[in-house]
Enzyme design. Structure first.
Site, PDB file in Angstrom:
ATOM      1  N   TRP A 141     -18.194  54.163  13.788  1.00 32.65           N
ATOM      2  CA  TRP A 141     -19.188  53.182  14.263  1.00 32.65           C
ATOM      3  C   TRP A 141     -18.847  51.740  13.908  1.00 32.65           C
ATOM      4  CZ3 TRP A 141     -24.923  54.748  14.522  1.00 32.65           C
ATOM      5  CH2 TRP A 141     -25.061  56.119  14.783  1.00 32.65           C
ATOM      6  N   HIS A 142     -17.789  51.500  13.185  1.00 29.96           N
ATOM      7  CA  HIS A 142     -17.575  50.175  12.592  1.00 29.96           C
ATOM      8  C   HIS A 142     -16.697  49.314  13.492  1.00 29.96           C
ATOM      9  CE1 HIS A 142     -17.956  52.813   8.771  1.00 29.96           C
ATOM     10  NE2 HIS A 142     -19.099  52.659   9.389  1.00 29.96           N
TER      11      HIS A 142
END
Length: 607
Positions: free
Chosen positions: A556-557
């Site tokens: 998700w980063h």
């Protein structure tokens, strides 16, 4: 003060983590400022699915309305897969839906940002005070790198599972090269096992991110998620000059010459497909801030005529600023999960809660309501390590594909980890296809992948059109090397933990039948602590690489698509977050998991 409902001092395009902190701090400092926040998603105020940390699994559903799902181009490096990368779509953004893990960059990351990328004022000495300012560290008093009066709480959460404890005991027994620490996020060190605090995602970056029970962004007294939506925005309801408009998707920036004077937006169609799509305009007398994250901000810029001239021409967008760095340098950290089967009733796991077991959900809801305790006040990720190689065997495992990367990026920065790994007290997979039993998982994350992709618009007019997205995961051999090392390191710990009952075979490398490393789908118990490590052949390594091609995921980063560095080097914003070639236009919140709070604080101190 302006009286028009569409005239403001400052407008934020995007209502995620960065916007909540920045808009909230500005509104608190000067309540007379007319501030507008435009967000495509909906409110999160007091919703159980947001304030109860243990419900984060629900946001991962393909039918989720709190996330946008960005589908990448099919990739040979991913065995032909189209990787899907989610981003937050609600007030609070990722911080309102994430796993509440608390983790920070290393000091050298900020110093690189300041020196290598020519951003004065963004070094570790400048940003550490701002990191401290955001938090109340409830774990241990008087720690010099932590804060004790900020709005966001950091704690162990309301429940710590015995999976994390077992992980730390095994690691201490078999890894003689590394020690234990009481603070895995002290800013200056890594390569030590420890418990992991819990918090929320309070990170923002315009460039690159980067470490035993793990800390959480969870208030240790109430068991509630500690997110910027509730602690910077919703706590200012009395301020009528702070206006939040949900269900609105930003189309473009409105300019007068080089000066940004507002935003054009339309109603979002995700929840209301038949809603009126007539464009609306809101005007800002002082500042326009794009805070749409790694996907939203570059798209708004490109639809506004700011980006690579050839790409804009392809979509019939008149060029306002030829800025080729927009949408480039996409980077997302790579994560894989080494799933382990666990049939022992002694194991303390989230699996029943994730499956929606009625009795388990009711029990934990009562615990949360009565005192902020139980699984709903936790995240099941209770230990870990930001790890880098130290022994000859480590470097041998990483091999020549990683050597150049090591010498270039890590050798002179002893605080930089190569990967993070740790246990999860649940199956990090699809419970609908897995046998009903208890599981634990070992996840490992490539902290500094070499591969970089891109995010661009596919339409110059339609803000709902999907991104032209190339994640570029595993496009560099060094990224395979770090993940192979992560698989082997985590597997040695996982198979020695007392709850081990064999691998969950669908999610493991397909080793040959005569391989020493062959996965065991059913075991009566763990390997002995002093058992020899598994030996892997070149064929085994290829099987691990194939496994990663088929199963690697995003953590998700996402970051990098509006990079803060010199324009001639592909930068999009300068050290004061100004978009090159424009006036009164900034970008904040081009997400990066470990550095957001500092960048938000800089925006607040330099509006």
């Amino acid at each position: 003060m302006n009286s028009s409902p569409n005239e403001f001092d400052i407008i934020f395009g995007g209502g995620g983590t960065a916007a909540c902190v920045a808009a909230g701090r500005l509104a608190s400092a000067n309540p007379t400022l007319r501030i507008l926040v435009l967000e495509a998603g909906e409110h999160t105020k007091y919703e159980d699915s947001h304030v109860q940390p243990g419900r984060y699994f629900g946001h991962l559903s393909p039918a989720s309305t709190t996330l946008d799902f960005h589908v990448g181009k099919p990739s040979k490096s991913l065995a032909g897969r189209s990787l899907v990368v989610p981003s937050g779509r609600c007030i609070g953004g990722g911080s309102s839906v994430n796993f509440t893990m608390y983790t920070r960059a290393s000091a050298s990351d900020y110093d690189d940002w300041e020196g290598q990328y020519k951003n004065p004022g963004w070094g570790s000495k400048d940003l550490l005070p701002l990191l401290r300012k955001t938090e109340t560290y409830q774990i241990r008093p008087h720690q010099p790198t932590h804060g004790y009066s900020g709005p966001l709480k950091v704690s162990w959460g309301g429940h710590v599972t015995n999976i994390g404890d077992q992980f730390l005991k095994v690691a201490a027994a078999i890894d003689n090269d590394r020690m234990y620490t009481e603070d895995v996020n002290d800013f200056y060190e890594c390569n030590k096992y420890g418990k992991w605090p819990k918090c929320v995602d309070i990170l923002l970056s315009l460039l690159i991110s980067l470490n035993g029970v793990t800390p959480r962004w969870i208030d240790g007294e109430t068991g509630k998620r500690s997110d910027p939506a509730h602690y910077y925005i919703y706590n200012q309801e009395a301020n009528k000059n702070l206006v939040i408009r949900t269900g609105q998707r930003v189309k473009r920036v409105i300019f007068e010459g080089e000066k940004a004077v507002g935003l054009e937006y339309v109603a979002d169609i995700a929840l209301r497909p038949d809603v009126d799509q007539t464009p609306q305009q809101a005007y800002a007398s002082r500042l326009v801030v794009l805070s749409g994250g790694a996907f939203g901000s570059p798209a708004i810029l490109e639809r506004s005529g700011i980006g690579a001239a050839d790409l804009l021409a392809k979509h019939d967008v008149p060029v306002k600023v030829d800025l080729p760095g927009v949408g480039e340098s996409f980077q997302g950290k790579l994560v894989s999960y080494n799933f382990e089967v666990n049939s022992s009733d002694e194991a303390d796991t989230f699996d029943a809660l994730i499956r929606g077991d009625i009795a388990e959900t009711a029990k934990n809801f009562d615990l949360w309501m009565e005192g902020g305790k139980g699984l709903l006040a936790a995240n099941g990720m209770d230990a870990g390590i930001k790890i880098r190689p130290v022994a000859e065997e480590d470097f041998k495992e990483l091999g020549p594909d990683f050597e150049e990367r090591w010498n270039e990026y890590f050798v002179n920065a002893p605080d930089k980890p190569v990967i993070w790994f740790g246990p999860s007290s649940f199956l990090l997979g699809d419970h609908t296809t897995a046998p009903v039993r208890k599981y634990y998982s070992l996840a490992y994350v490539n902290e500094y992948p070499v591969s970089m992709g891109s995010v661009h618009i596919s339409s110059g007019q339609d803000p709902h059109a999907p991104s032209d997205f190339n994640p570029a995961f595993l496009n560099h051999p060094a990224d395979f090397a770090t993940l192979r090392w992560g698989y082997k390191k985590t597997r040695e710990i996982a198979r020695r933990m007392k709850f081990y009952r064999g691998e969950h075979l669908p999610i493991h490398p397909k080793f040959s039948a005569n391989s020493n490393a062959l996965c065991n789908g059913n075991s009566s118990g763990p390997a002995a602590l002093d058992a020899p490590n598994l030996k892997y052949t070149e064929d085994d390594d290829r099987a691990i690489d194939d496994f990663h091609k088929q199963f690697i995921q995003t953590s998700w980063h996402s970051l990098g698509t509006c990079a803060m560095k010199p324009r001639e080097d592909g930068g999009v914003v300068d050290p004061r977050l100004n978009v090159y070639g424009t006036r009164n236009l900034k970008v904040a919140g081009n997400r990066c998991y470990f550095t957001k709070s500092a960048a938000r604080a800089r925006l607040m101190n330099n509006p």
